[in-house]
Scaffold this motif. Structure first.
Motif, PDB file in Angstrom:
ATOM      1  N   UNK A 132       0.819  -1.213   0.000  1.00  0.00           N
ATOM      2  CA  UNK A 132       0.000   0.000   0.000  1.00  0.00           C
ATOM      3  C   UNK A 132       0.845   1.253   0.000  1.00  0.00           C
ATOM      4  N   UNK A 133       1.963   1.226   0.749  1.00  0.00           N
ATOM      5  CA  UNK A 133       2.862   2.376   0.761  1.00  0.00           C
ATOM      6  C   UNK A 133       3.491   2.586  -0.609  1.00  0.00           C
ATOM      7  N   UNK A 134       3.875   1.493  -1.271  1.00  0.00           N
ATOM      8  CA  UNK A 134       4.465   1.599  -2.610  1.00  0.00           C
ATOM      9  C   UNK A 134       3.465   2.199  -3.603  1.00  0.00           C
ATOM     10  N   UNK A 135       2.209   1.749  -3.532  1.00  0.00           N
ATOM     11  CA  UNK A 135       1.176   2.309  -4.412  1.00  0.00           C
ATOM     12  C   UNK A 135       0.998   3.803  -4.142  1.00  0.00           C
ATOM     13  N   UNK A 136       1.055   4.182  -2.870  1.00  0.00           N
ATOM     14  CA  UNK A 136       0.892   5.596  -2.527  1.00  0.00           C
ATOM     15  C   UNK A 136       2.045   6.422  -3.103  1.00  0.00           C
ATOM     16  N   UNK A 137       3.284   5.903  -2.994  1.00  0.00           N
ATOM     17  CA  UNK A 137       4.429   6.636  -3.548  1.00  0.00           C
ATOM     18  C   UNK A 137       4.327   6.731  -5.063  1.00  0.00           C
ATOM     19  N   UNK A 138       3.883   5.652  -5.719  1.00  0.00           N
ATOM     20  CA  UNK A 138       3.718   5.701  -7.169  1.00  0.00           C
ATOM     21  C   UNK A 138       2.697   6.762  -7.562  1.00  0.00           C
ATOM     22  N   UNK A 139       1.578   6.808  -6.860  1.00  0.00           N
ATOM     23  CA  UNK A 139       0.554   7.809  -7.154  1.00  0.00           C
ATOM     24  C   UNK A 139       1.077   9.216  -6.875  1.00  0.00           C
ATOM     25  N   UNK A 140       1.860   9.355  -5.809  1.00  0.00           N
ATOM     26  CA  UNK A 140       2.447  10.652  -5.459  1.00  0.00           C
ATOM     27  C   UNK A 140       3.350  11.161  -6.586  1.00  0.00           C
ATOM     28  N   UNK A 141       4.223  10.286  -7.090  1.00  0.00           N
ATOM     29  CA  UNK A 141       5.124  10.694  -8.167  1.00  0.00           C
ATOM     30  C   UNK A 141       4.372  10.916  -9.476  1.00  0.00           C
ATOM     31  N   UNK A 142       3.279  10.196  -9.684  1.00  0.00           N
ATOM     32  CA  UNK A 142       2.457  10.438 -10.873  1.00  0.00           C
ATOM     33  C   UNK A 142       1.832  11.835 -10.819  1.00  0.00           C
ATOM     34  N   UNK A 143       1.374  12.233  -9.642  1.00  0.00           N
ATOM     35  CA  UNK A 143       0.811  13.579  -9.488  1.00  0.00           C
ATOM     36  C   UNK A 143       1.890  14.627  -9.725  1.00  0.00           C
ATOM     37  N   UNK A 144       3.070  14.424  -9.136  1.00  0.00           N
ATOM     38  CA  UNK A 144       4.160  15.386  -9.322  1.00  0.00           C
ATOM     39  C   UNK A 144       4.553  15.494 -10.789  1.00  0.00           C
ATOM     40  N   UNK A 145       4.637  14.353 -11.466  1.00  0.00           N
ATOM     41  CA  UNK A 145       4.993  14.355 -12.886  1.00  0.00           C
ATOM     42  C   UNK A 145       3.933  15.074 -13.706  1.00  0.00           C
ATOM     43  N   UNK A 146       2.671  14.803 -13.433  1.00  0.00           N
ATOM     44  CA  UNK A 146       1.599  15.450 -14.178  1.00  0.00           C
ATOM     45  C   UNK A 146       1.594  16.962 -13.946  1.00  0.00           C
ATOM     46  N   UNK A 147       1.868  17.388 -12.719  1.00  0.00           N
ATOM     47  CA  UNK A 147       1.904  18.825 -12.432  1.00  0.00           C
ATOM     48  C   UNK A 147       3.047  19.506 -13.175  1.00  0.00           C
ATOM     49  N   UNK A 148       4.215  18.857 -13.226  1.00  0.00           N
ATOM     50  CA  UNK A 148       5.348  19.456 -13.950  1.00  0.00           C
ATOM     51  C   UNK A 148       5.068  19.488 -15.450  1.00  0.00           C
ATOM     52  N   UNK A 149       4.419  18.434 -15.947  1.00  0.00           N
ATOM     53  CA  UNK A 149       4.056  18.423 -17.363  1.00  0.00           C
ATOM     54  C   UNK A 149       3.077  19.561 -17.674  1.00  0.00           C
ATOM     55  N   UNK A 150       2.170  19.813 -16.771  1.00  0.00           N
ATOM     56  CA  UNK A 150       1.242  20.924 -16.998  1.00  0.00           C
ATOM     57  C   UNK A 150       1.985  22.260 -17.004  1.00  0.00           C
ATOM     58  N   UNK A 151       2.973  22.397 -16.116  1.00  0.00           N
ATOM     59  CA  UNK A 151       3.753  23.634 -16.102  1.00  0.00           C
ATOM     60  C   UNK A 151       4.468  23.850 -17.436  1.00  0.00           C
ATOM     61  N   UNK A 152       5.062  22.768 -17.977  1.00  0.00           N
ATOM     62  CA  UNK A 152       5.723  22.875 -19.274  1.00  0.00           C
ATOM     63  C   UNK A 152       4.715  23.203 -20.364  1.00  0.00           C
ATOM     64  N   UNK A 153       3.528  22.564 -20.299  1.00  0.00           N
ATOM     65  CA  UNK A 153       2.494  22.825 -21.297  1.00  0.00           C
ATOM     66  C   UNK A 153       2.007  24.272 -21.216  1.00  0.00           C
ATOM     67  N   UNK A 154       1.877  24.805 -19.999  1.00  0.00           N
ATOM     68  CA  UNK A 154       1.465  26.204 -19.849  1.00  0.00           C
ATOM     69  C   UNK A 154       2.529  27.139 -20.417  1.00  0.00           C
ATOM     70  N   UNK A 155       3.805  26.806 -20.154  1.00  0.00           N
ATOM     71  CA  UNK A 155       4.887  27.629 -20.692  1.00  0.00           C
ATOM     72  C   UNK A 155       4.866  27.602 -22.231  1.00  0.00           C
ATOM     73  N   UNK A 156       4.687  26.380 -22.779  1.00  0.00           N
ATOM     74  CA  UNK A 156       4.667  26.245 -24.229  1.00  0.00           C
ATOM     75  C   UNK A 156       3.482  26.994 -24.830  1.00  0.00           C
ATOM     76  N   UNK A 157       2.328  26.910 -24.188  1.00  0.00           N
ATOM     77  CA  UNK A 157       1.157  27.606 -24.706  1.00  0.00           C
ATOM     78  C   UNK A 157       1.375  29.120 -24.713  1.00  0.00           C
ATOM     79  N   UNK A 158       1.966  29.607 -23.636  1.00  0.00           N
ATOM     80  CA  UNK A 158       2.231  31.050 -23.581  1.00  0.00           C
ATOM     81  C   UNK A 158       3.240  31.499 -24.621  1.00  0.00           C
ATOM     82  N   UNK A 159       4.274  30.692 -24.808  1.00  0.00           N
ATOM     83  CA  UNK A 159       5.322  31.071 -25.773  1.00  0.00           C
ATOM     84  C   UNK A 159       4.795  31.001 -27.200  1.00  0.00           C
ATOM     85  N   UNK A 160       4.070  29.927 -27.528  1.00  0.00           N
ATOM     86  CA  UNK A 160       3.534  29.821 -28.884  1.00  0.00           C
ATOM     87  C   UNK A 160       2.503  30.916 -29.158  1.00  0.00           C
ATOM     88  N   UNK A 161       1.810  31.346 -28.112  1.00  0.00           N
ATOM     89  CA  UNK A 161       0.883  32.466 -28.285  1.00  0.00           C
ATOM     90  C   UNK A 161       1.643  33.732 -28.660  1.00  0.00           C
TER      91      UNK A 161
END
Length: 423
Positions: A132-161
């Motif tokens: 259960x702890x391993x699943x929680x850490x995997x989900x935690x890192x998935x959230x962190x990865x998704x948040x960083x990907x969104x930050x890059x996507x926001x940066x890209x959207x702003x720059x391409x605009x």
């Protein structure tokens, strides 16, 4: 080296203890971070609760097996009136107290079997907690990865605009081709699509996290402070073990299971020894007077051979549990070697994607629109450069996420106490 091994031994000894089910209040799970992630996930885990209930069943069986006598005493009372040939009558009564007694040591073996059952359940609780702890850490890192990907996507959207607006203005002034302006506008549209995809990924990751925490995934109120830093201490812990890891909870459970089957076979063998029944009786009759005495009865086990098959089955199950434990050890050693190799390669991959280069890439992205305005670079060249820089940032994010996942896998393979806090 000795100090590291002592540290490993201390961590393993502490982790094998099953946590108390009562006592301290539950963790504060209003905002999830590295410090409270695992306590919150384990507190909400139905799998952990189920295994704890299984442990309670095993402990109850152990209590039941500790009773001193195999059966309760039996009291038999008889009352009747006896009529003599001369017509007189009188009261006749009798009382008999019986108690079955085991003489083959069956009680001790029942206790051994029940204790082995409890010993089987305890490491399984620990195994489920770590899973259960391993699943929680995997989900935690998935959230962190998704948040960083969104930050890059926001940066890209702003720059391409910005690039699109600059190209459109330059096209209106006749400085660039209208095709270049259209190409920049298409790039902006695709960037907006990428931003929506990133938002979809982060929502999916948070739904998974909310489910692990026992929260309503539809509420959307989960707050997670996540980062992409691999689990600390895992690398040194695993290398201190070498390729000879200590037995995992699964192996401990299989060993206890073998002991339980062995105790079962011995109990069945002892069952062939018949129990004796001790009786004390008293009778009173008007005509015959009083009678007091005792009795010893022993059953004749004519059909004790029927237990041979059950004994053979228990012995075979014990042998299978021993084989399964050895197989689990081999798999753990192989998994540890693979996890160490994968962790080292993932770390080397991340080091190849240098953090300073990522900062340079971010600065270059931010400056693309200015370079177009100053006519230092064409629109098409800017779009190609933008694509290369974004791919580099995505590759670094993927490498960070992969290293974090590899650290969790390494912790599982090495038997690291993932249920600890603030790793």
């Amino acid at each position: 080296m000795q100090l590291r091994l002592k540290t490993v031994a201390a961590l393993m000894a502490a982790s094998l203890a099953v946590p108390s089910r009562a006592g301290a209040a539950g963790p504060d799970c209003a905002r999830i971070s590295r410090s409270n992630l695992v306590p919150c996930a384990l507190a909400a885990s139905l799998s952990v609760q189920s295994e704890r209930q299984t442990l309670s069943v095993a402990e109850a069986r152990e209590v039941a097996a500790s009773q001193l006598l195999p059966k309760n005493p039996e009291l038999e009372v008889l009352a009747a009136r006896r009529r003599a040939p001369d017509g007189s009558d009188g009261l006749h009564w009798a009382a008999k107290l019986s108690q079955e007694v085991e003489i083959g040591g069956q009680r001790g073996l029942r206790r051994d079997e029940a204790a082995a059952g409890s010993a089987t359940a305890k490491p399984r609780v620990l195994a489920v907690r770590r899973s259960g702890a391993a699943r929680a850490w995997m989900a935690y890192f998935d959230v962190a990865h998704a948040e960083r990907e969104r930050e890059v996507a926001e940066r890209l959207e702003g720059i391409t605009h910005q690039v699109s607006e600059t190209a459109r203005a330059a096209s209106a002034s006749g400085l660039v081709s209208p095709v270049d302006a259209d190409l920049a506008a298409v790039s902006w549209s695709r960037a907006k699509q990428g931003l929506l995809a990133a938002e979809r990924e982060i929502r999916a990751a948070k739904v998974e996290m909310a489910s692990l925490l026992g929260r309503d995934p539809t509420m959307g109120d989960l707050s997670v402070s996540a980062d992409l830093e691999p689990l600390s201490q895992v690398d040194g812990f695993a290398r201190a073990l070498g390729l000879r890891p200590t037995d995992s909870p699964e192996v401990h459970a299989l060993q206890a299971e073998r002991q339980a089957f062995t105790a079962r076979a011995r109990l069945l063998q002892r069952t062939r020894i018949p129990n004796v029944t001790l009786s004390a009786f008293m009778e009173s009759d008007r005509f015959e007077g009083q009678l007091m005495g005792g009795a010893l009865s022993i059953p004749l086990p004519f059909f004790s051979q029927r237990l041979s098959g059950e004994i053979a089955e228990a012995e075979a199950l014990a042998a299978r549990a021993r084989t399964e434990a050895e197989r689990a050890r081999r798999e753990i050693r192989a998994r540890l070697a693979q996890s160490l190799s994968n962790y080292d390669l993932r770390r080397a991959e991340l080091q190849a994607l240098d953090a300073e280069q990522a900062l340079v890439a971010e600065r270059s992205l931010d400056d693309l629109a200015n370079q177009i305005r100053a006519s230092r670079i064409g629109v098409r060249d800017a779009l190609v450069i933008e694509q290369q820089l974004i791919e580099f940032l995505h590759a670094r994010l993927e490498a960070q996420h992969a290293l974090c996942v590899a650290s969790v896998a390494l912790a599982q393979a090495a038997g690291f106490p993932l249920e600890g806090k603030g790793l």
